[in-house]
Design an enzyme around this catalytic site. Structure first.
Site: not given
Lengths: 330, 330
Positions: A16, A36-37, A40, A66, A83, A155, A159, A185
């Site tokens: 997003f 990006d995997n 989501t 990577l 992100l 989560y 973080k 957000t």
């Protein structure tokens, strides 16, 4: 892309906020690699970016080493935005081990790349590091009230661990870092089914479903429109601060979830039934950023009023869901 | 070892508490594999174990995939204790990235082995998950006051993340788990130079060095003798609790660091100068476990009085340092 050009790597750049950030940087003429995997990310977010000049997509999971397609560009990577992580509880709780490893191993893989390349690294941390806060509004020095044994811990603690790692790289002078603590957000390109309150309410209001409110709706949130958030992230990345402190990014305009539901109902003209459901475990009661540090360091504060942002978001979801009820200006 | 025999794996089994736990389990006739990277273990701890019936040593780092020598015994492993991580700030701060990965990747490697083998897993977490606590004494439900951006975060947040992972394995029914939050523990076989207060004070008192006290010495700690801690760990591992809650293990007998220094000085007859040094960043002011849960679930409480434990520890350090001042009964 030309060999001389600088490259920005965005892990989670199809998500997003990530897809908005990517679009903005492409608008500015930058070269962007999105890693990006697609766990989501909405495929349509990616379709909005594909084919744009300067854009490269690499599918990969930062939990793993990577990908070669990223490593071969290492010499030109000057900025790394992280992100990458599912951010809504129903999504990140499906595979809590993967959530934890995304934050710890994933962040560490990107930090090692930053060390190797000299690229500046920005971690998107979260207001969830404050847990269910006892201090209001939340300042960066507040240490939080997080349950490290509960179902949100993969989560929240992931973080916190990612922040710890990131600041250790800075303290050891292994990398230049920036840490953003992102509060709620919203905006176009959110996932309709991600279980977060803005997308939930709008999608329910726009369809034939009950509008569900967790608890009694008196818990508060503070919502930042995505374009303001992207401004803040770029300013933070490019600021010449010492990077040894996290920076809250969000909109301090606080409202209750009930108020938000009313606004969404009014804006969409929904006549759906409001249903109150039990509050999920460890759901925060209040959430509002103190953004004094962001104002002082970045000269930034949110500019988009909630009414404008919600109107744009409702319009986008209405189109996305294939319906156009009383269409609001986009 | 005979193919039919059950095996206990102890990661960090060459460390201070680990070597005592290993010795106790060998005393009970168990087969024990110690997996240790020898980062902070004293070689003499290992020499006390080597050659004992049932003992196997495998050198390896749990950050890496588990060694073949462990994996080939997987079919017989019934218990996994994770005591692997440097636990004193000067040691765990040398390589904070490795400290974090030991707690997260290392714990995850062992949890995956537990899932694969059906072995029960015990994580040794720490009172450091409470940070510099505002609640006193600390109960397990207290969420802590931890700085996730500071120099202790690699350990404190690493352990919180390890707890989160461990409880997620339990919630997902991937493994049977137990989580101990260990408070300050002392006794023979501590590392003389590990920078923790008991070993510091005794080693300084027994040599010609100043006796250093951080801050003004009014900060408190609660010290558990190692034999009591080993009892508790085995009881917790073997208890038939549901394992979904952490259990504080420690001695609630609280005293100030100054009081402790006085006792050590009296016991060793030291005439060395007392020197006060600045308090390290994020050093906790008070630390005392509430052990009601351990009492209720395990029928356990500490039995060794501080005077006895200190006497044994002083005697051991005196011999270890090659001096025998006023020898105390061992």
């Amino acid at each position: 892309m030309a060999a001389s050009e600088e490259v920005i790597l965005i892990a989670g750049g199809a998500g997003f906020i990530g897809s908005h950030l990517t679009a903005r940087l492409l608008d500015e003429g930058r070269q962007v690699i999105v890693l990006d995997n697609l766990q989501t990310a909405r495929p349509s977010n990616l379709r909005l970016l594909e084919g744009r000049p300067g854009f490269t997509f690499v599918q990969g999971d930062i939990v793993d080493p990577l990908p070669e397609a990223v490593l071969r560009e290492a010499g030109r990577i000057v900025r790394i935005y992280n992100l990458a992580c599912a951010a809504s509880p129903p999504q990140y709780q499906v595979d809590p081990e993967h959530t934890m490893l995304t934050n710890v191993m994933g962040t560490n893989h990107l930090l090692r790349l930053a060390e190797q390349t000299g690229a500046r690294f920005l971690l998107t941390s979260t207001s969830e590091v404050y847990g269910d806060p006892e201090v209001h509004p939340q300042v960066e020095g507040y240490r939080g009230w997080v349950n490290c044994t509960g179902p949100r811990a993969c989560y929240d603690e992931g973080k916190r661990a990612a922040e710890a790692l990131t600041f250790d790289y800075a303290r050891m002078k292994r990398a230049q870092v920036r840490v953003a603590r992102i509060f709620n957000t919203y905006g176009p390109q959110m996932h309709p089914d991600d279980g977060r309150v803005v997308s939930n309410l709008i999608c329910q209001a726009l369809s034939n479903r009950d509008i569900t409110i967790h608890g009694d709706g008196t818990q508060t949130r503070s919502f930042c429109y995505v374009s303001d958030m992207v401004d803040a992230l770029i300013r933070l990345m490019e600021s010449e601060i010492d990077g040894l402190e996290p920076v809250n990014l969000g909109n301090p305009n606080e409202l209750t979830v009930s108020d938000l539901a009313e606004k969404v109902v009014a804006m969409t003209g929904s006549t759906n039934r409001l249903v109150y459901t039990p509050l999920p475990q460890d759901d925060p009661r209040r959430r509002r950023p103190n953004i004094d540090r962001a104002k002082a360091l970045l000269g930034w504060e949110p500019r988009v009023p909630l009414a404008d942002g919600l109107a744009k978001t409702c319009a986008w979801f209405a189109e996305e869901l294939g319906r156009v009820p009383q269409r609001v200006a986009a």
